[in-house]
Design an enzyme around this catalytic site. Structure first.
Site, PDB file in Angstrom:
ATOM      1  N   TRP A 149      -8.855   4.420  -0.135  1.00 21.79           N
ATOM      2  CA  TRP A 149      -9.400   4.994   1.107  1.00 21.79           C
ATOM      3  C   TRP A 149      -8.081   4.544   2.550  1.00 21.79           C
ATOM      4  O   TRP A 149      -8.566   5.369   3.479  1.00 21.79           O
ATOM      5  CB  TRP A 149     -10.390   3.811   1.575  1.00 21.79           C
ATOM      6  CG  TRP A 149      -9.926   2.413   1.668  1.00 21.79           C
ATOM      7  CD1 TRP A 149      -9.696   2.164   2.966  1.00 21.79           C
ATOM      8  CD2 TRP A 149      -9.533   1.608   0.866  1.00 21.79           C
ATOM      9  NE1 TRP A 149      -9.066   0.745   2.884  1.00 21.79           N
ATOM     10  CE2 TRP A 149      -9.328   0.455   1.721  1.00 21.79           C
ATOM     11  CE3 TRP A 149     -10.258   1.064  -0.522  1.00 21.79           C
ATOM     12  CZ2 TRP A 149      -9.253  -1.441   1.301  1.00 21.79           C
ATOM     13  CZ3 TRP A 149     -10.047   0.004  -1.067  1.00 21.79           C
ATOM     14  CH2 TRP A 149      -9.743  -1.172  -0.407  1.00 21.79           C
ATOM     15  N   ASN A 150      -7.351   3.880   1.964  1.00 24.06           N
ATOM     16  CA  ASN A 150      -6.361   3.699   3.139  1.00 24.06           C
ATOM     17  C   ASN A 150      -5.465   4.666   3.225  1.00 24.06           C
ATOM     18  O   ASN A 150      -4.704   5.043   2.773  1.00 24.06           O
ATOM     19  CB  ASN A 150      -5.490   2.617   3.208  1.00 24.06           C
ATOM     20  CG  ASN A 150      -4.605   2.081   1.925  1.00 24.06           C
ATOM     21  OD1 ASN A 150      -4.779   3.043   0.926  1.00 24.06           O
ATOM     22  ND2 ASN A 150      -3.359   2.128   1.992  1.00 24.06           N
ATOM     23  N   GLY A 226      -4.203   4.404  -6.060  1.00 23.85           N
ATOM     24  CA  GLY A 226      -4.923   4.002  -6.455  1.00 23.85           C
ATOM     25  C   GLY A 226      -4.455   2.999  -7.090  1.00 23.85           C
ATOM     26  O   GLY A 226      -3.682   2.373  -7.154  1.00 23.85           O
ATOM     27  N   GLY A 227      -5.410   1.690  -8.092  1.00 22.14           N
ATOM     28  CA  GLY A 227      -4.793   0.958  -8.536  1.00 22.14           C
ATOM     29  C   GLY A 227      -4.822   0.859 -10.034  1.00 22.14           C
ATOM     30  O   GLY A 227      -5.634   3.099 -10.671  1.00 22.14           O
ATOM     31  N   GLU A 248       0.451   6.506  -8.641  1.00 25.43           N
ATOM     32  CA  GLU A 248       1.005   5.461  -7.309  1.00 25.43           C
ATOM     33  C   GLU A 248       0.363   4.749  -7.527  1.00 25.43           C
ATOM     34  O   GLU A 248      -0.922   4.338  -6.241  1.00 25.43           O
ATOM     35  CB  GLU A 248       1.247   6.484  -5.718  1.00 25.43           C
ATOM     36  CG  GLU A 248       2.349   7.205  -5.746  1.00 25.43           C
ATOM     37  CD  GLU A 248       3.474   7.164  -5.953  1.00 25.43           C
ATOM     38  OE1 GLU A 248       4.471   6.321  -5.263  1.00 25.43           O
ATOM     39  OE2 GLU A 248       4.692   7.987  -6.359  1.00 25.43           O
ATOM     40  N   LEU A 249       0.847   3.577  -7.224  1.00 25.62           N
ATOM     41  CA  LEU A 249      -0.391   2.578  -7.223  1.00 25.62           C
ATOM     42  C   LEU A 249       0.122   1.197  -6.526  1.00 25.62           C
ATOM     43  O   LEU A 249       0.816   1.658  -5.782  1.00 25.62           O
ATOM     44  CB  LEU A 249      -0.780   2.107  -8.973  1.00 25.62           C
ATOM     45  CG  LEU A 249      -0.272   3.109  -9.990  1.00 25.62           C
ATOM     46  CD1 LEU A 249      -0.618   2.630 -11.614  1.00 25.62           C
ATOM     47  CD2 LEU A 249      -1.611   4.119  -9.637  1.00 25.62           C
ATOM     48  N   CYS A 282      -0.448  -0.686  -0.050  1.00 20.48           N
ATOM     49  CA  CYS A 282       0.116  -0.512  -0.856  1.00 20.48           C
ATOM     50  C   CYS A 282       2.102  -1.617  -0.509  1.00 20.48           C
ATOM     51  O   CYS A 282       2.066  -1.855  -2.029  1.00 20.48           O
ATOM     52  CB  CYS A 282       0.092   1.167  -1.179  1.00 20.48           C
ATOM     53  SG  CYS A 282       1.334   1.520  -0.476  1.00 20.48           S
ATOM     54  N   GLU A 380      -3.150  -8.203  -6.179  1.00 20.20           N
ATOM     55  CA  GLU A 380      -2.790  -8.169  -5.373  1.00 20.20           C
ATOM     56  C   GLU A 380      -3.906  -7.956  -4.790  1.00 20.20           C
ATOM     57  O   GLU A 380      -5.227  -7.505  -4.790  1.00 20.20           O
ATOM     58  CB  GLU A 380      -2.397  -5.720  -5.122  1.00 20.20           C
ATOM     59  CG  GLU A 380      -1.975  -5.205  -4.065  1.00 20.20           C
ATOM     60  CD  GLU A 380      -2.571  -3.615  -4.477  1.00 20.20           C
ATOM     61  OE1 GLU A 380      -3.336  -3.551  -4.996  1.00 20.20           O
ATOM     62  OE2 GLU A 380      -1.519  -2.888  -4.312  1.00 20.20           O
ATOM     63  N   GLU A 457       6.788  10.917  -4.431  1.00 15.10           N
ATOM     64  CA  GLU A 457       5.870  11.896  -3.549  1.00 15.10           C
ATOM     65  C   GLU A 457       7.291  11.775  -2.647  1.00 15.10           C
ATOM     66  O   GLU A 457       7.558  10.461  -2.266  1.00 15.10           O
ATOM     67  CB  GLU A 457       4.381  11.246  -2.969  1.00 15.10           C
ATOM     68  CG  GLU A 457       3.953  11.211  -4.217  1.00 15.10           C
ATOM     69  CD  GLU A 457       1.904  10.906  -4.207  1.00 15.10           C
ATOM     70  OE1 GLU A 457       2.347   9.771  -3.216  1.00 15.10           O
ATOM     71  OE2 GLU A 457       1.539  11.463  -4.012  1.00 15.10           O
TER      72      GLU A 457
HETATM   73  P1  NAD Z   1      -8.918   3.209  -6.563  1.00 15.61           P
HETATM   74  O1  NAD Z   1      -8.172   2.925  -7.794  1.00 15.61           O
HETATM   75  O2  NAD Z   1     -10.699   1.694  -6.791  1.00 15.61           O
HETATM   76  O3  NAD Z   1      -9.945   4.272  -6.085  1.00 15.61           O
HETATM   77  C1  NAD Z   1      -9.043   5.556  -5.676  1.00 15.61           C
HETATM   78  C2  NAD Z   1      -9.820   6.722  -6.011  1.00 15.61           C
HETATM   79  O4  NAD Z   1      -9.866   6.563  -7.111  1.00 15.61           O
HETATM   80  C3  NAD Z   1     -11.076   7.076  -5.204  1.00 15.61           C
HETATM   81  O5  NAD Z   1     -10.835   8.230  -4.877  1.00 15.61           O
HETATM   82  C4  NAD Z   1     -11.847   6.761  -6.819  1.00 15.61           C
HETATM   83  O6  NAD Z   1     -13.238   7.106  -6.474  1.00 15.61           O
HETATM   84  C5  NAD Z   1     -11.084   6.906  -7.537  1.00 15.61           C
HETATM   85  N1  NAD Z   1     -11.775   6.834  -8.858  1.00 15.61           N
HETATM   86  C6  NAD Z   1     -12.512   5.555  -9.318  1.00 15.61           C
HETATM   87  N2  NAD Z   1     -12.342   5.715  -9.861  1.00 15.61           N
HETATM   88  C7  NAD Z   1     -12.094   6.670 -10.896  1.00 15.61           C
HETATM   89  C8  NAD Z   1     -12.083   7.087 -12.805  1.00 15.61           C
HETATM   90  N3  NAD Z   1     -12.780   6.697 -13.391  1.00 15.61           N
HETATM   91  N4  NAD Z   1     -11.787   8.339 -12.809  1.00 15.61           N
HETATM   92  C9  NAD Z   1     -10.777   8.885 -11.104  1.00 15.61           C
HETATM   93  N5  NAD Z   1     -11.301   8.577 -10.280  1.00 15.61           N
HETATM   94  C10 NAD Z   1     -11.462   7.118  -9.852  1.00 15.61           C
HETATM   95  O7  NAD Z   1      -8.438   2.718  -5.642  1.00 15.61           O
HETATM   96  P2  NAD Z   1      -8.842   1.177  -3.767  1.00 15.61           P
HETATM   97  O8  NAD Z   1      -9.197   0.411  -4.071  1.00 15.61           O
HETATM   98  O9  NAD Z   1      -9.945   2.410  -3.541  1.00 15.61           O
HETATM   99  O10 NAD Z   1      -7.540   1.824  -3.161  1.00 15.61           O
HETATM  100  C11 NAD Z   1      -6.788   0.856  -3.350  1.00 15.61           C
HETATM  101  C12 NAD Z   1      -5.176   1.176  -4.237  1.00 15.61           C
HETATM  102  O11 NAD Z   1      -4.534   1.790  -3.974  1.00 15.61           O
HETATM  103  C13 NAD Z   1      -4.357  -0.717  -4.097  1.00 15.61           C
HETATM  104  O12 NAD Z   1      -3.843  -0.730  -5.538  1.00 15.61           O
HETATM  105  C14 NAD Z   1      -3.400   0.211  -3.570  1.00 15.61           C
HETATM  106  O13 NAD Z   1      -2.336  -0.504  -3.251  1.00 15.61           O
HETATM  107  C15 NAD Z   1      -3.127   1.943  -4.206  1.00 15.61           C
HETATM  108  N6  NAD Z   1      -2.613   2.396  -3.231  1.00 15.61           N
HETATM  109  C16 NAD Z   1      -1.417   2.705  -3.514  1.00 15.61           C
HETATM  110  C17 NAD Z   1      -0.127   3.557  -2.639  1.00 15.61           C
HETATM  111  C18 NAD Z   1       0.821   3.746  -3.674  1.00 15.61           C
HETATM  112  O14 NAD Z   1       1.219   5.464  -2.523  1.00 15.61           O
HETATM  113  N7  NAD Z   1       1.805   3.736  -4.532  1.00 15.61           N
HETATM  114  C19 NAD Z   1      -0.972   4.022  -1.648  1.00 15.61           C
HETATM  115  C20 NAD Z   1      -2.049   3.519  -1.303  1.00 15.61           C
HETATM  116  C21 NAD Z   1      -2.813   2.523  -1.933  1.00 15.61           C
END
Ligand code: NAD
Length: 488
Positions: A149-150, A226-227, A248-249, A282, A380, A457
């Site tokens: 989302w961010n 994402g995470g 990118e986690l 992140c 985190e 990226e």
């Molecule tokens: P998340 O992993 O819960 O969700 C991210 C995305 O993945 C969402 O669109 C979600 O719907 C999708 N998703 C969830 N389960 C899935 C599955 N089984 N298969 C496919 N897609 C699925 O992350 P979040 O809680 O929304 O975001 C926060 C995390 O993102 C934090 O850990 C943060 O550090 C990370 N983040 C990393 C960066 C980077 O560039 N390294 C940038 C921003 C955020």
């Protein structure tokens, strides 16, 4: 109530079901979003696959692809106000940040617009006299791009820019939290004139929409932000289609301040490093490692700055910290801070959810020097919470900095040049900032070590990651092939 649509094969659609989106500043429903099902995702991937093979896209030369990206950049600038307002409304990210970030998003597309016709193959000095051999750089195929989302417009740009420059087609899944800006962005993609199916934008939940997208047999590359737990699901899903992945986690980035640092600069950078975007970043510098000799002075300065932060409505230009995006996020932060205090962390400031509507948490500093194993040091939080540890020597600072499974970023504040170089060499992180923090650019690669993911990226390499090579062998001899059992 505002209604948003998905964008599949050049058409805006309601989606087979809908879900509510909450305004993080009030906690109230403000819009309805299309909830893409597995069958909606299937149509989107098939459209992307058709577009990938279509003459409208496959035969478009790289310079023309670059022109489309440049037009997209211009349109983003034209609509930046509206996009910023939507991102602020749906995610709670403050308007000061969304306005500045979206203006920069246009520059990312512009960078990849310029790069499109500079992605070159190679001619090989082959070891055979009668052969001409070269590598063609070709787009990898259909890309599944998934963002949290961010900063959704930004995180989408760092995937779409290089993917489209390379000639791929994309199904982009916006987060189920705050998808409005990306669904609006679909209208800009349409206006820019990309052929139908080249970019498809859907939203929905991980378990149905995300799962279906990442397992789809016609997906060739998955670009995920994402995470780490979701990343594990995605990598397992990719066992179905054997798609390549870039991940990118999260992070637990150290912000290291030595006793010779410019204290005022370091304190301001630390405030930005942990409280900007209400800590939902992140690269948040969420572990302050401070030299023991200046710890009290530095913490006093930080406390003063944290308590002066203007907390308010995200659409107010005067606001410096707004709400978190979701109730879930607020609950997560409360739990971890509560646990850390039980473990013996000392609250320097904050540590409470604010008594007002919406999902607000006070800028918080926790002194964990006596409990380096505290939950806030090891997890985190993705919120405005700084955990403080202290060190006596450079070696101890390094040991603490690298004492995490994450490795996204690190900040070092020192005036000692040789020490800065030693730290740069030994820090286990994909990005190291010295006497600065949180700087990014389309020209510079970004990504992590360890649990923070793999792939980069930004920069040229990111575009190459959306390509594969085709090796071409062309025999230049007119002599007949004599012996079928001896190939040269
Ligand atoms: P998340 O992993 O819960 O969700 C991210 C995305 O993945 C969402 O669109 C979600 O719907 C999708 N998703 C969830 N389960 C899935 C599955 N089984 N298969 C496919 N897609 C699925 O992350 P979040 O809680 O929304 O975001 C926060 C995390 O993102 C934090 O850990 C943060 O550090 C990370 N983040 C990393 C960066 C980077 O560039 N390294 C940038 C921003 C955020």
């Amino acid at each position: 109530m505002q209604q948003f649509k998905c964008y599949v094969d050049g058409v805006f659609e309601e989606g087979s079901a809908r879900f509510e989106s909450l305004d993080p500043a009030s906690g109230k429903v403000w819009a309805m979003m299309p909830r893409a099902s597995a069958s909606d995702v299937d149509r989107a991937v098939k459209a992307a696959n058709r577009a990938f093979l279509s003459p409208e896209w496959a035969d478009l030369n790289a310079t023309r692809r670059g022109k489309l990206l440049a037009r997209l950049a211009d349109l983003i600038e034209e609509h930046s106000g509206q996009l910023a307002e939507l991102e602020t409304r749906d995610t709670g990210k403050i308007i000061r940040e969304t306005s500045a970030q979206i203006a920069y998003v246009a520059d990312y597309y512009r960078y990849y617009a310029g790069l499109a016709d500079k992605i070159e193959g190679a001619h090989l000095p082959i070891d055979k006299p009668d052969m001409d051999v070269w590598l063609r750089r070709e787009p990898v195929g259909v890309v599944a791009a998934i963002v949290p989302w961010n900063s959704q417009l930004f995180l989408a740009a760092v995937k779409l820019g290089p993917a489209l420059a390379a000639g791929c087609t994309v199904v982009l899944k916006a987060s189920e939290d705050g998808p409005a800006p990306l669904l609006k962005f679909a209208e800009i993609i349409h206006q820019a004139g990309f052929p139908a199916g080249v970019v498809n934008i859907v939203t929905g939940f991980g378990a149905d929409c995300g799962q279906a997208l990442t397992q789809h047999p016609d997906v060739h590359h998955i670009a995920f932000t994402g995470g780490p737990e979701t990343a594990r699901h995605i990598v397992r899903n990719s066992a179905e289609n054997l798609a390549t992945t870039s991940l990118e986690l999260g992070g637990k980035s150290p912000f290291i301040v030595f006793d010779d640092a410019d204290i005022e600069s370091a304190a301001n950078a630390q405030v930005s490093g942990i409280f900007a975007a209400a800590g939902q970043s992140c690269v948040a510098g969420s572990r302050l490692l401070i030299a023991k000799g200046i710890k009290d002075r530095f913490l006093a300065r930080l406390k003063e700055k944290a308590e002066k932060i203007t907390i308010g409505l995200p659409d107010d230009m005067g606001t410096e910290v707004g709400p978190l995006c979701t109730q879930r996020q607020l609950d997560h932060i409360r739990t971890i801070v509560g646990k850390s205090c039980e473990q013996g962390a000392r609250l320097v400031t904050g540590g409470v959810a604010l008594e007002r509507p919406g999902f607000y948490y006070a800028p918080t500093i926790l002194d964990c020097s006596e409990v380096p194993e505290a939950a806030s040091v090891t997890n985190e939080l993705f919120g405005p919470v700084l955990s403080v540890l202290s060190f006596e020597t450079e070696e101890e600072a390094l040991r603490l900095a690298n004492g995490t499974a994450f490795g996204l970023a690190a900040g070092v504040f020192t005036q000692n040049l040789t020490r800065a170089h030693r730290m740069i060499r030994k820090l286990q992180a994909g990005v190291v900032w010295v006497n600065t923090y949180r700087a990014v650019s389309p020209i510079a690669a970004f990504g992590g070590y360890g649990l923070s993911g793999h792939g980069r990226e930004g920069g040229l390499q990111a575009a190459l990651d959306y390509t594969t090579t085709k090796t071409v062998w062309l025999r230049t001899s007119d002599e007949p092939i004599h012996d079928p059992f001896v190939m040269r």
